[in-house]
Enzyme design. Structure first.
Site, mmCIF file in Angstrom:
data_model
loop_
_atom_site.group_PDB
_atom_site.id
_atom_site.type_symbol
_atom_site.label_atom_id
_atom_site.label_comp_id
_atom_site.label_asym_id
_atom_site.label_seq_id
_atom_site.Cartn_x
_atom_site.Cartn_y
_atom_site.Cartn_z
ATOM 1 N N GLU A 50 1.064 -0.870 0.207
ATOM 2 C CA GLU A 50 0.194 0.116 -0.236
ATOM 3 C C GLU A 50 1.172 0.966 0.096
ATOM 4 O OE1 GLU A 50 -3.419 0.189 2.550
ATOM 5 O OE2 GLU A 50 -2.747 3.176 2.528
ATOM 6 N N HIS A 61 2.059 4.554 -2.208
ATOM 7 C CA HIS A 61 0.964 5.750 -2.595
ATOM 8 C C HIS A 61 1.875 6.635 -3.401
ATOM 9 C CE1 HIS A 61 -2.514 4.331 -0.838
ATOM 10 N NE2 HIS A 61 -1.968 4.618 0.714
ATOM 11 N N HIS A 86 -9.718 0.929 0.568
ATOM 12 C CA HIS A 86 -8.998 2.503 1.326
ATOM 13 C C HIS A 86 -10.253 3.305 1.998
ATOM 14 C CE1 HIS A 86 -6.522 5.083 2.181
ATOM 15 N NE2 HIS A 86 -5.108 4.318 2.571
ATOM 16 N N ASP A 96 2.650 2.723 3.438
ATOM 17 C CA ASP A 96 1.537 3.559 3.550
ATOM 18 C C ASP A 96 2.687 4.857 3.593
ATOM 19 O OD1 ASP A 96 -0.296 5.241 3.098
ATOM 20 O OD2 ASP A 96 -1.196 4.642 5.137
#
Length: 358
Positions: free
Chosen positions: A50, A52, A197, A320
């Protein structure tokens, strides 16, 4: 001094609690017991799933609190080299599975959503192709048009994407509504997961629940609490909707150690089994159709709870980044958790290899 050792995969039971919690002496070993095999230093590939980025065109449509980030954050979100690769190298992360940051395609106006998202995915595919040994990707989807979103998912999987990520409500609507089921049908057909999400909660929820404290604590409605409530509610509604009865092989991923649902699992399952309600076995669906990641949540007690409820095969590593600004603490944390080397390898990369076919 005793340490909890979860050196087996605790496969969830079909009807009640996780099986094979074993006898107490199988769970508790003195430190240094010869029966434990502890990984002191990461010696396996690491896949973070995950991580981004922001696409300039797609992000130009974001508004309000979601419309901008601090300068360094925004620079990092738009970067596929530089800080991103430096951070991965320093932490020992081999592959980052990239996904667009919230709200991605879920708040785009219907008249532009399909075209904007397709161009966004094309640019992400090019970025992955330029560095295929370090990157993989989840697609953005134009959920304002569910049939077109299903087609876009199939197009992206054909380009090598590993699934798709959906962020929060789709223009104010929950994603469990039957109008969105074509997305889930196609994901099941393609055998790829959908990652749910969080995004900012509905404006009415922000006003009723958070506004009194948002000036002093702006993260309250976001990662501190609001995101978990919003994404956890999405997942809970999805289970109740009946979509898994229609599509029993559908695979859903939740970040942030399951948005608190593993901790709540016994209570949710027990409450929904009380008399006077439609019958549903919440635990069976959740433990058979969901996977969870460590994104932004490096807590050993919380991880052990998730393993005991879900089984180690359902846990995947994630950082993240860049919302978590440094990947190294997450990797170092995994080195120290009281799990066997075999289980750590599953979390750090083995489970991702299986689920995402990496």
């Amino acid at each position: 001094m005793y340490r909890l050792i979860l050196n087996k995969c605790y496969a969830p039971a079909q009807h009640s609690l996780p099986v094979s919690l074993l006898k107490r002496h199988d769970l508790l070993y003195p430190k240094g017991h010869a029966g434990t095999t502890m990984m002191k230093k990461t010696d396996c590939p690491i896949i973070a799933i995950e991580e981004h980025y922001w696409d300039k065109e797609l992000a130009s449509h974001f508004a309000g609190q979601e419309g901008s980030r601090a300068d360094q954050m925004e620079r990092r979100l738009r970067d596929f080299g530089g800080d991103r690769i430096t951070d991965m190298d320093a932490a020992g992360v081999d592959i980052a599975v990239l996904s667009h940051g919230a709200p991605s395609g879920q708040k785009l106006p219907p008249d532009i959503a399909v075209a904007v998202v397709a161009r966004t995915n094309d640019r992400l595919a090019a970025a992955v192709a330029a560095n295929p040994t370090r990157f993989a990707a989840f697609a953005a989807l134009p959920s304002a048009h569910p049939e077109a979103a299903a087609d876009e998912l199939e197009r992206c999987v054909a380009m090598g994407f590993k699934g798709a990520m959906l962020h929060g409500l789709s223009n104010g609507e929950f994603l469990d509504l039957k109008k969105f089921w074509p997305i889930y049908a196609r994901a099941e057909q393609l055998d790829v997961p959908i990652y749910l999400h969080p995004s900012l909660p509905h404006p009415a929820v922000l006003d009723a629940y958070y506004k009194d404290y948002m000036a002093d604590y702006p993260m309250l409605a976001r990662p501190a609490w609001g995101y978990a409530v919003e994404a956890g509610t999405q997942a809970l509604r999805l289970v109740l909707s009946g979509v898994f009865e229609k599509h029993p092989k559908l695979k859903i991923v939740l970040g942030h150690l399951g948005e608190s649902l593993p901790f709540q699992l016994w209570r949710i399952d027990q409450a929904l089994a009380r008399a006077g309600q439609k019958s549903i076995n919440f635990r069976d669906i959740f433990t058979n159709n969901f996977w969870i990641t460590t994104s932004g949540f490096f807590s050993t007690p919380a991880l052990l709870c998730c393993i005991m409820e879900m089984g180690v095969d359902r846990i995947l590593f994630a950082v993240d980044w860049p919302f978590v600004s440094d990947s190294t603490p997450g990797v170092k944390w995994m080195e120290g958790v009281p799990l066997s080397s075999a289980d750590k390898i599953k979390i750090l990369s083995g489970n991702a290899k299986t689920l995402l076919k990496i």
